[in-house]
Scaffold this motif. Structure first.
Motif, PDB file in Angstrom:
ATOM      1  N   PHE A   1      10.017  31.672  13.747  1.00 15.29           N
ATOM      2  CA  PHE A   1       8.919  32.575  13.237  1.00 15.29           C
ATOM      3  C   PHE A   1       7.740  32.265  13.118  1.00 15.29           C
ATOM      4  O   PHE A   1       6.645  32.607  13.628  1.00 15.29           O
ATOM      5  CB  PHE A   1       9.374  33.295  11.756  1.00 15.29           C
ATOM      6  N   ALA A   2       7.607  30.697  12.558  1.00 14.37           N
ATOM      7  CA  ALA A   2       6.473  30.420  12.623  1.00 14.37           C
ATOM      8  C   ALA A   2       5.613  29.995  13.726  1.00 14.37           C
ATOM      9  O   ALA A   2       4.406  30.416  14.025  1.00 14.37           O
ATOM     10  CB  ALA A   2       6.435  28.974  11.869  1.00 14.37           C
ATOM     11  N   ILE A   3       6.393  29.478  14.823  1.00 13.36           N
ATOM     12  CA  ILE A   3       5.892  29.296  16.073  1.00 13.36           C
ATOM     13  C   ILE A   3       5.460  30.506  16.855  1.00 13.36           C
ATOM     14  O   ILE A   3       4.294  30.755  17.585  1.00 13.36           O
ATOM     15  CB  ILE A   3       6.597  28.624  17.119  1.00 13.36           C
TER      16      ILE A   3
ATOM     17  N   ALA B   1       7.987  41.724   9.501  1.00 13.89           N
ATOM     18  CA  ALA B   1       8.954  40.792  10.163  1.00 13.89           C
ATOM     19  C   ALA B   1       9.426  39.319   9.130  1.00 13.89           C
ATOM     20  O   ALA B   1      10.681  39.121   9.188  1.00 13.89           O
ATOM     21  CB  ALA B   1       8.509  39.915  11.206  1.00 13.89           C
ATOM     22  N   ALA B   2       8.637  39.082   8.663  1.00 12.62           N
ATOM     23  CA  ALA B   2       8.755  37.887   7.666  1.00 12.62           C
ATOM     24  C   ALA B   2       9.865  38.654   6.257  1.00 12.62           C
ATOM     25  O   ALA B   2      10.617  37.681   6.103  1.00 12.62           O
ATOM     26  CB  ALA B   2       7.510  37.305   6.642  1.00 12.62           C
ATOM     27  N   HIS B   3       9.820  39.739   5.984  1.00 14.03           N
ATOM     28  CA  HIS B   3      10.562  40.559   5.167  1.00 14.03           C
ATOM     29  C   HIS B   3      12.190  40.528   5.635  1.00 14.03           C
ATOM     30  O   HIS B   3      12.933  39.964   5.073  1.00 14.03           O
ATOM     31  CB  HIS B   3      10.169  41.872   4.637  1.00 14.03           C
ATOM     32  N   ASP B   4      11.951  41.011   6.928  1.00 11.40           N
ATOM     33  CA  ASP B   4      13.314  41.224   7.703  1.00 11.40           C
ATOM     34  C   ASP B   4      14.107  39.877   7.812  1.00 11.40           C
ATOM     35  O   ASP B   4      15.320  39.807   7.509  1.00 11.40           O
ATOM     36  CB  ASP B   4      13.226  41.795   9.189  1.00 11.40           C
ATOM     37  N   LEU B   5      13.330  38.711   8.225  1.00 11.59           N
ATOM     38  CA  LEU B   5      13.915  37.363   8.218  1.00 11.59           C
ATOM     39  C   LEU B   5      13.942  36.683   6.790  1.00 11.59           C
ATOM     40  O   LEU B   5      14.458  35.446   7.048  1.00 11.59           O
ATOM     41  CB  LEU B   5      13.130  36.585   9.242  1.00 11.59           C
ATOM     42  N   LYS B   6      13.657  37.280   5.823  1.00 12.96           N
ATOM     43  CA  LYS B   6      13.737  36.500   4.651  1.00 12.96           C
ATOM     44  C   LYS B   6      12.968  35.220   4.639  1.00 12.96           C
ATOM     45  O   LYS B   6      13.179  34.231   4.195  1.00 12.96           O
ATOM     46  CB  LYS B   6      15.081  36.196   4.161  1.00 12.96           C
ATOM     47  N   TYR B   7      11.832  35.296   5.046  1.00 11.08           N
ATOM     48  CA  TYR B   7      10.752  34.241   5.355  1.00 11.08           C
ATOM     49  C   TYR B   7       9.472  34.190   4.221  1.00 11.08           C
ATOM     50  O   TYR B   7       9.267  35.141   3.874  1.00 11.08           O
ATOM     51  CB  TYR B   7      10.127  34.181   6.814  1.00 11.08           C
ATOM     52  N   HIS B   8       9.214  32.938   3.738  1.00  8.86           N
ATOM     53  CA  HIS B   8       8.138  33.104   2.788  1.00  8.86           C
ATOM     54  C   HIS B   8       6.825  33.748   2.894  1.00  8.86           C
ATOM     55  O   HIS B   8       6.420  33.444   3.917  1.00  8.86           O
ATOM     56  CB  HIS B   8       7.980  31.303   2.391  1.00  8.86           C
ATOM     57  N   LEU B   9       6.666  34.612   2.084  1.00  3.53           N
ATOM     58  CA  LEU B   9       5.437  35.346   2.370  1.00  3.53           C
ATOM     59  C   LEU B   9       4.294  34.880   2.455  1.00  3.53           C
ATOM     60  O   LEU B   9       3.369  34.845   3.060  1.00  3.53           O
ATOM     61  CB  LEU B   9       5.524  36.744   1.406  1.00  3.53           C
ATOM     62  N   GLY B  10       4.012  33.789   1.269  1.00  3.44           N
ATOM     63  CA  GLY B  10       2.833  33.190   1.128  1.00  3.44           C
ATOM     64  C   GLY B  10       2.466  32.289   2.571  1.00  3.44           C
ATOM     65  O   GLY B  10       1.578  31.918   3.209  1.00  3.44           O
TER      66      GLY B  10
END
Length: 471
Positions: free
Chosen positions: A362-364, A394-403
């Motif tokens: 996700f980050a890249i 996408a961050a929600h769906d992947l459970k990725y840190h929002l900040g």
């Protein structure tokens, strides 16, 4: 000199030589941007009429921002050429003992000032370059020094307190309702003040300064300001010598009106900063410009001295006035020219990157997407409003840190500033250079920054865990 230093210097100089010959004026660059996004919109099925309408509708959409940027250049210039600030800049300019040291000083000042306010860094560092260029014994490369003045905009500005995206996310009143419903409020403690974010900032500062040092031309490769046939005004801060022969002359050369206006401004500022967080108040361009306008009035003393300084600043805004409307058109074409499914080019770009992302990548993926889009829409806050619905979903769906998702955007969207003339214009106007003069050295920075930023976003993001939105 080590072989690695030789390689880096040769690369920067060769790219610079190539750009001086082939790189067009930044106005041509803006025109090409309009053509490219128009063709891309045609390719997704957007009608030619809709593209043309988006071009015209968006042409004046950045007028408030254009005026803010013009005022930013003028008031920043006026303050910086006042006698007190001139003394400070000249003291800084006496520190280096070599041309390379001068370039390192400019890069350091740019990187740290941009963390406080990006607008300040573009003007003060440019004037520092001018002061350093007058020290002929330094043999400072004028191109590399000018490139160092913009490093803060390409490395650290969006990781500091003036980050548009972080400011938007931390203030409910500033967030469009659709984004607020998706992300809630994300405070600074979850974005720019995350330990991971501060670690990344420190690494980028060290790396940027090191690259500026190693890529600085030496010996016969140096091109000083004299080789550009640039003449700077020597009497900007000189007090007006006009004798008062009539009431109008007396008012121009008296500080009375200036004192009264500045007092009103101070009262307003106390009220404005008393409303809440001072950091939030000063982050707004209107407030920032107002403060510097009042400061400029106070530092110059009389209306005539102030107006003399303003007249010297005006030529520096020509590029902004003629090019920013084209950038507004680019943004509108990307977001408002719809095909038969009511989808825009921006949506297809976002959809593509979101579809290939996983929690691990996700980050890249998002970093690459933000950097690419930033090349066509160089506006931190405005572009975040475009990106946030897709990126944060996408961050929600992947459970990725929002900040950290916001910080991915911040770090990546700053990268195009190293080669995009949009934010170079204020600095280039003051230094009387063109983008092609500095691009060789900023490209060198960009080549090192891209893999470094992407790696840091990936590795540091792995240490964070997802937390639900706060409403």
């Amino acid at each position: 000199m080590s072989s690695s230093e030789n390689i880096l210097q040769k690369f920067a100089i060769r790219v610079s030589d190539w750009s001086e010959k082939w790189f067009p004026d930044s106005y041509i660059f803006a025109l090409l941007g309009v053509v490219i996004v128009s063709i891309a919109s045609f390719s997704i099925g957007a009608p030619a009429k809709d593209v043309a309408l988006a071009f015209g509708d968006g042409f004046w959409s950045l007028i408030p921002f254009t005026l803010q940027m013009c005022m930013l250049i003028v008031v920043g210039y006026v303050v910086s050429v006042s006698r007190p600030v001139e003394i400070l800049i000249n003291k800084l300019a006496r520190i280096p003992t070599s041309g390379t040291g001068a370039i390192v000083l400019v890069a350091t000042v740019s990187l740290f000032i941009s963390l406080i306010n990006w607008a300040m860094s573009t003007v003060l560092t440019a004037l520092l370059v001018i002061a350093l260029s007058k020290r002929k014994e330094l043999n400072m490369d004028y191109r590399a020094a000018a490139a160092a003045a913009i490093i803060g905009m390409g490395a650290t500005w969006a990781l500091g307190i003036s980050s548009s995206a972080a400011q938007l996310q931390a203030n409910k009143a500033s967030l469009p309702e659709p984004i607020y419903q998706l992300t809630g409020v994300i405070p600074f403690t979850e974005t720019i003040f995350l330990p991971q974010s501060m670690i990344m900032t420190a690494i980028l500062i060290i790396a940027s300064i090191a690259i500026a040092f190693w890529s600085a031309p030496k010996g016969n490769a140096v091109k000083t300001v004299d080789e550009f046939d640039i003449q700077f005004d020597q009497q900007i801060t000189e007090k007006s010598q006009v004798k008062s022969k009539r009431p109008g002359d007396w008012l121009e050369n008296s500080p009375i009106l200036t004192i009264l206006v500045v007092i009103l401004g101070i009262i307003w500022m106390f009220n404005e900063f008393g409303k809440g967080n001072p950091i939030v108040a000063i982050s707004g361009l209107n407030t920032y410009n107002f403060i510097f306008l009042m400061l400029g009035l106070a530092l110059h003393g009389t209306p005539r001295n102030f107006l003399n300084a303003v007249s010297k600043a005006v030529p520096a805004i020509s590029g902004v006035l003629i090019q920013f409307p084209l950038y507004g058109s680019i943004a509108f074409i990307m977001t408002h020219a719809m095909n038969s499914q009511d989808l825009s080019l921006s949506h297809y770009i976002a959809e593509f990157f979101v579809s290939i992302a996983s929690k691990e990548t996700f980050a890249i993926v998002m970093g690459v997407y933000s950097a690419i889009l930033g090349f066509f829409i160089p506006s931190g806050g405005g572009k975040w409003i475009i990106e946030a619905p897709y990126v944060m979903q996408a961050a929600h769906d992947l459970k990725y840190h929002l900040g950290w998702s916001v910080q991915i955007y911040n770090a990546a969207e700053a990268l195009p500033n190293l080669i995009n003339p949009f934010f170079m214009l204020p600095m280039l106007g003051i230094l009387k250079l063109k983008a092609k003069d500095v691009i060789g050295f900023t490209v060198t920075q960009l080549i090192f920054h891209i893999p470094l930023v992407m790696f840091l976003l990936w590795i540091l993001g792995r240490s964070l865990t997802y937390t639900p939105p706060v409403f």
